[in-house]
Design an enzyme around this catalytic site. Structure first.
Site, PDB file in Angstrom:
ATOM      1  N   GLU A   1      -2.602   0.192   3.661  1.00 32.90           N
ATOM      2  CA  GLU A   1      -1.215  -0.462   3.066  1.00 32.90           C
ATOM      3  C   GLU A   1      -0.393  -0.729   4.584  1.00 32.90           C
ATOM      4  O   GLU A   1      -0.372   0.345   5.345  1.00 32.90           O
ATOM      5  CB  GLU A   1      -0.559   0.327   2.178  1.00 32.90           C
ATOM      6  CG  GLU A   1      -1.161   0.742   0.870  1.00 32.90           C
ATOM      7  CD  GLU A   1      -0.766  -0.478  -0.211  1.00 32.90           C
ATOM      8  OE1 GLU A   1      -0.013  -1.316   0.199  1.00 32.90           O
ATOM      9  OE2 GLU A   1      -1.554  -0.615  -1.159  1.00 32.90           O
TER      10      GLU A   1
ATOM     11  N   GLY B   1      -6.882  -4.390   6.489  1.00 33.47           N
ATOM     12  CA  GLY B   1      -6.434  -4.786   5.150  1.00 33.47           C
ATOM     13  C   GLY B   1      -6.946  -3.412   4.289  1.00 33.47           C
ATOM     14  O   GLY B   1      -6.714  -3.298   3.081  1.00 33.47           O
TER      15      GLY B   1
ATOM     16  N   GLY C   1     -10.368   4.951  -9.477  1.00 35.71           N
ATOM     17  CA  GLY C   1     -10.600   3.241  -9.602  1.00 35.71           C
ATOM     18  C   GLY C   1     -11.859   3.021 -10.505  1.00 35.71           C
ATOM     19  O   GLY C   1     -11.356   3.516 -11.903  1.00 35.71           O
TER      20      GLY C   1
ATOM     21  N   LYS D   1      -3.053  11.999  -8.487  1.00 37.59           N
ATOM     22  CA  LYS D   1      -4.284  12.097  -9.074  1.00 37.59           C
ATOM     23  C   LYS D   1      -4.658  13.469  -9.399  1.00 37.59           C
ATOM     24  O   LYS D   1      -5.357  13.845 -10.771  1.00 37.59           O
ATOM     25  CB  LYS D   1      -5.235  11.467  -8.284  1.00 37.59           C
ATOM     26  CG  LYS D   1      -4.967   9.771  -7.977  1.00 37.59           C
ATOM     27  CD  LYS D   1      -5.916   9.324  -7.021  1.00 37.59           C
ATOM     28  CE  LYS D   1      -5.678   8.070  -6.910  1.00 37.59           C
ATOM     29  NZ  LYS D   1      -6.078   7.113  -5.661  1.00 37.59           N
TER      30      LYS D   1
ATOM     31  N   VAL E   1      -4.963  -5.111  -8.917  1.00 40.33           N
ATOM     32  CA  VAL E   1      -5.821  -4.431 -10.057  1.00 40.33           C
ATOM     33  C   VAL E   1      -5.441  -5.449 -11.192  1.00 40.33           C
ATOM     34  O   VAL E   1      -6.464  -6.040 -12.075  1.00 40.33           O
ATOM     35  CB  VAL E   1      -5.059  -3.370 -10.473  1.00 40.33           C
ATOM     36  CG1 VAL E   1      -5.633  -2.686 -11.833  1.00 40.33           C
ATOM     37  CG2 VAL E   1      -5.214  -1.941  -9.473  1.00 40.33           C
TER      38      VAL E   1
HETATM   39  P1  NDP Z   1       0.036  -4.904  -6.488  1.00 36.74           P
HETATM   40  O1  NDP Z   1       1.370  -4.476  -5.437  1.00 36.74           O
HETATM   41  O2  NDP Z   1      -0.891  -5.567  -5.927  1.00 36.74           O
HETATM   42  O3  NDP Z   1       0.585  -5.769  -7.716  1.00 36.74           O
HETATM   43  C1  NDP Z   1       1.833  -5.491  -8.452  1.00 36.74           C
HETATM   44  C2  NDP Z   1       1.995  -6.698  -9.325  1.00 36.74           C
HETATM   45  O4  NDP Z   1       3.103  -6.313 -10.395  1.00 36.74           O
HETATM   46  C3  NDP Z   1       2.538  -8.141  -8.590  1.00 36.74           C
HETATM   47  O5  NDP Z   1       1.605  -8.799  -9.284  1.00 36.74           O
HETATM   48  C4  NDP Z   1       3.819  -8.185  -9.084  1.00 36.74           C
HETATM   49  O6  NDP Z   1       4.128  -9.523  -9.160  1.00 36.74           O
HETATM   50  C5  NDP Z   1       4.210  -7.539 -10.440  1.00 36.74           C
HETATM   51  N1  NDP Z   1       5.380  -6.842 -10.539  1.00 36.74           N
HETATM   52  C6  NDP Z   1       6.008  -6.259  -9.636  1.00 36.74           C
HETATM   53  N2  NDP Z   1       7.233  -5.847 -10.370  1.00 36.74           N
HETATM   54  C7  NDP Z   1       7.409  -6.698 -11.441  1.00 36.74           C
HETATM   55  C8  NDP Z   1       8.104  -6.676 -12.709  1.00 36.74           C
HETATM   56  N3  NDP Z   1       9.244  -6.012 -12.459  1.00 36.74           N
HETATM   57  N4  NDP Z   1       7.795  -7.481 -13.581  1.00 36.74           N
HETATM   58  C9  NDP Z   1       6.566  -7.963 -13.776  1.00 36.74           C
HETATM   59  N5  NDP Z   1       5.686  -7.919 -12.445  1.00 36.74           N
HETATM   60  C10 NDP Z   1       5.995  -7.191 -11.518  1.00 36.74           C
HETATM   61  O7  NDP Z   1      -0.359  -3.496  -7.005  1.00 36.74           O
HETATM   62  P2  NDP Z   1      -1.701  -3.074  -7.390  1.00 36.74           P
HETATM   63  O8  NDP Z   1      -2.322  -3.976  -8.203  1.00 36.74           O
HETATM   64  O9  NDP Z   1      -2.474  -2.406  -6.221  1.00 36.74           O
HETATM   65  O10 NDP Z   1      -1.564  -1.610  -8.249  1.00 36.74           O
HETATM   66  C11 NDP Z   1      -1.313  -1.735  -9.430  1.00 36.74           C
HETATM   67  C12 NDP Z   1      -1.257  -0.230 -10.111  1.00 36.74           C
HETATM   68  O11 NDP Z   1      -2.661   0.085 -10.122  1.00 36.74           O
HETATM   69  C13 NDP Z   1      -0.369   0.551  -9.524  1.00 36.74           C
HETATM   70  O12 NDP Z   1       0.079   1.671 -10.236  1.00 36.74           O
HETATM   71  C14 NDP Z   1      -1.517   1.442  -8.471  1.00 36.74           C
HETATM   72  O13 NDP Z   1      -1.298   2.615  -7.961  1.00 36.74           O
HETATM   73  C15 NDP Z   1      -2.799   1.195  -9.295  1.00 36.74           C
HETATM   74  N6  NDP Z   1      -3.978   1.528  -8.793  1.00 36.74           N
HETATM   75  C16 NDP Z   1      -4.131   0.408  -7.625  1.00 36.74           C
HETATM   76  C17 NDP Z   1      -5.257   0.253  -7.146  1.00 36.74           C
HETATM   77  C18 NDP Z   1      -5.539  -0.501  -6.030  1.00 36.74           C
HETATM   78  O14 NDP Z   1      -6.974  -0.573  -5.548  1.00 36.74           O
HETATM   79  N7  NDP Z   1      -4.817  -1.302  -5.598  1.00 36.74           N
HETATM   80  C19 NDP Z   1      -6.419   1.147  -7.845  1.00 36.74           C
HETATM   81  C20 NDP Z   1      -6.058   2.212  -8.841  1.00 36.74           C
HETATM   82  C21 NDP Z   1      -5.009   2.082  -9.301  1.00 36.74           C
HETATM   83  P3  NDP Z   1       3.895 -10.553  -7.865  1.00 36.74           P
HETATM   84  O15 NDP Z   1       2.476 -10.832  -7.752  1.00 36.74           O
HETATM   85  O16 NDP Z   1       4.689 -11.973  -8.494  1.00 36.74           O
HETATM   86  O17 NDP Z   1       4.722 -10.063  -6.615  1.00 36.74           O
HETATM   87  N1  HSE Z   2      -4.324   3.701  -2.113  1.00 38.91           N
HETATM   88  C1  HSE Z   2      -5.311   4.304  -3.055  1.00 38.91           C
HETATM   89  C2  HSE Z   2      -6.689   4.642  -2.115  1.00 38.91           C
HETATM   90  C3  HSE Z   2      -5.704   2.979  -4.047  1.00 38.91           C
HETATM   91  O1  HSE Z   2      -6.531   4.434  -1.189  1.00 38.91           O
HETATM   92  O2  HSE Z   2      -7.382   5.294  -2.783  1.00 38.91           O
HETATM   93  C4  HSE Z   2      -6.280   3.756  -5.315  1.00 38.91           C
HETATM   94  O3  HSE Z   2      -5.333   4.692  -6.016  1.00 38.91           O
END
Ligand code: NDP
Ligand code: HSE
Length: 437
Positions: free
Chosen positions: A200, A197, A144, A215, A24
């Site tokens: 997860e 992919g 999303g 949600k 994100v």
């Molecule tokens: P990711 O695991 O892809 O990314 C997490 C990021 O956070 C990474 O860049 C990581 O760093 C960083 N991070 C972790 N710990 C720390 C810390 N202590 N300090 C600073 N940075 C940190 O997660 P997503 O992007 O998938 O998800 C992010 C949020 O969005 C979650 O709450 C998820 O539920 C929500 N979300 C996700 C969706 C999706 O499609 N994936 C859709 C809608 C909501 P590094 O890169 O160095 O590991």
């Molecule tokens: N794991 C979630 C999904 C990501 O499959 O919809 C979006 O929140």
């Protein structure tokens, strides 16, 4: 309290700090960079990504940032007085929650896509932001890229909501779509989804329904103006569904979907997540693959459905940047903190045992005279009325009995199934599922 942004009108740039550059975070930063001109034209001010904190800055990334932007220290974002808006895109409750609290205490507006944090601590965080006249927006946390939170809070605010029902998890919807269309078993589709992919490596949150639980907690809290404790939400995932459930549902004119549901029953709320049979002409029945949709029934609007991509960098980045732009507009007009927590009521959650709906039951029994009558008689003993029955011989000496009940009380259905499961003529209760109107 005076608004710290009243003097913003001539400010030409608003600095954004980002916590997290994963799926994100990278979608958000990419949108801010690639669409910078159109965003600036629409806002009358430029949005500048000034700091991005990650866990490991040495990690190879497919997005390049100017030197000095990437940091491993969240405090470089939180303690930076030039940053006005912080995007929390790390995920999970801690350290995300503490970092958001620090950002608000430092006078920064916040955007998040973190459904778990919002479901568990959203009320407290929204109130904190409100006390400081700051914006705290979370459109990306549900659906999303689908705009649903702001429409529910604003465009539909005049309505009395009766029901919110959604397919809010893309991973499970992809798996269920494959099971339905390819006649595949759950474990095989999950493995394939992981290899491609789409799921997860640890799929528990998705397949056990916890992601959908967060949600629906957020959606139900908004439409019923009452904070929903996630521990009060019944949750059942998709792991016990089999190919045969889909085949029989199809023959009976239904699809199977994982749904999050919030209903106002007058004397309380029903909030639940589970797989359900939906008639093929139900608006949610044709929502397939990774798509999400949220369907609401409200007075006076009637029914409204929101549909789109519920996950991924592009869709979620779109929602996060939309929130950032809303805050930028509010900042320019000195109007941040305008729309905070909308929960003013305290509604009770009704137990599942008292739910009344229709049910699909699939069981295997001895294939001999009087068995069907005995099964029907147990349902009758518990006041469960049968709407239709299908019987097929599928195993040597055994018959599969698939039935739909009329509307009945869940406690009665469960009691009947308990008695049936102990009858010598019943080999097993293969599965039972709720049928939603
Ligand atoms: P990711 O695991 O892809 O990314 C997490 C990021 O956070 C990474 O860049 C990581 O760093 C960083 N991070 C972790 N710990 C720390 C810390 N202590 N300090 C600073 N940075 C940190 O997660 P997503 O992007 O998938 O998800 C992010 C949020 O969005 C979650 O709450 C998820 O539920 C929500 N979300 C996700 C969706 C999706 O499609 N994936 C859709 C809608 C909501 P590094 O890169 O160095 O590991
Ligand atoms: N794991 C979630 C999904 C990501 O499959 O919809 C979006 O929140």
């Amino acid at each position: 309290m005076s608004n710290p942004y009243n003097a913003m009108d001539n400010k030409k740039e608003i600095n954004i700090g980002v916590l997290g550059l994963g799926v994100v975070g990278s979608g958000t930063v990419r949108t801010l960079i690639e669409n910078a001109d159109i965003i600036a034209n629409r806002l009358g001010v430029r949005l500048n990504v000034s700091k991005v904190a990650v866990r490991d800055p040495s990690k190879k990334r497919d997005i390049s940032l100017p030197a000095g932007v990437l940091t491993s220290r969240p405090e470089d974002v939180l303690d930076n007085p030039s940053i006005d808006i912080v995007c929390e895109l790390i995920g999970g409750v801690e350290p995300a929650r503490s970092l958001v609290e620090r950002a608000i205490h430092a006078g920064k507006n916040v955007v998040t896509a973190n459904k778990e944090m919002m479901a568990k601590a959203g009320g407290d965080l929204m109130r904190l932001a409100e006390e400081k006249n700051l914006d705290f927006l979370f459109e990306g946390s549900v659906g999303g890229g689908i705009p649903v939170i702001q429409p529910l809070k604003q465009a539909l605010a005049a309505n009395r909501f009766e029901e919110v029902m959604g397919i809010v998890n893309g991973t499970t919807n992809y798996i269920l779509t494959k099971m339905a269309t390819e006649g595949a078993e759950f474990a095989d589709v999950l493995r394939e989804a992981q290899e491609r992919g789409y799921a997860e490596p640890n799929p528990t949150n998705d397949v056990e329904g916890y992601d959908a639980q967060y949600k629906i907690a957020i959606l139900a809290s908004i439409v019923f103006n009452s904070r929903i404790d996630i521990n009060d939400i019944f949750v059942q995932g998709i792991t016990r569904l089999s190919r045969r459930d889909f085949e029989m549902a199809d023959i009976l004119g239904y699809v199977i979907k994982l749904v999050g549901i919030g209903q106002d029953s007058g004397n309380g709320l029903r909030v639940r997540v589970h797989p359900a049979l939906l008639r093929k002409d139900h608006p949610l029945a044709s929502v397939n693959d990774v798509y999400n949709a949220i369907y609401v029934r409200a007075n006076p609007v009637g029914t409204v459905m929101f549909y789109g991509r519920g996950a991924g960098p592009g869709p979620t980045g779109s929602a996060v940047v939309g929130d950032i732009m809303e805050i930028a507009r509010n900042m320019r007009r000195g109007a941040t903190g305008r729309l905070g927590c909308t929960c003013f009521a305290q509604r009770n959650i009704l137990p599942m045992a008292s739910l009344q709906t229709r049910y699909f039951v699939r069981l295997t029994a001895e294939d001999r005279p009087r068995v069907l009558a005995s099964v029907a008689s147990v349902f009758g003993d518990f006041d469960v009325s049968i709407e239709s029955v299908e019987q097929r011989a599928r195993e040597e000496g055994k018959a599969e009995i698939v039935l739909l009940t009329h509307r009945t009380v869940e406690h009665n259905l469960a009691s009947a199934l308990d008695v049936l499961s102990r009858l010598p003529i019943v080999a097993r209760i293969d599965n039972w599922l709720r049928v939603e109107e």
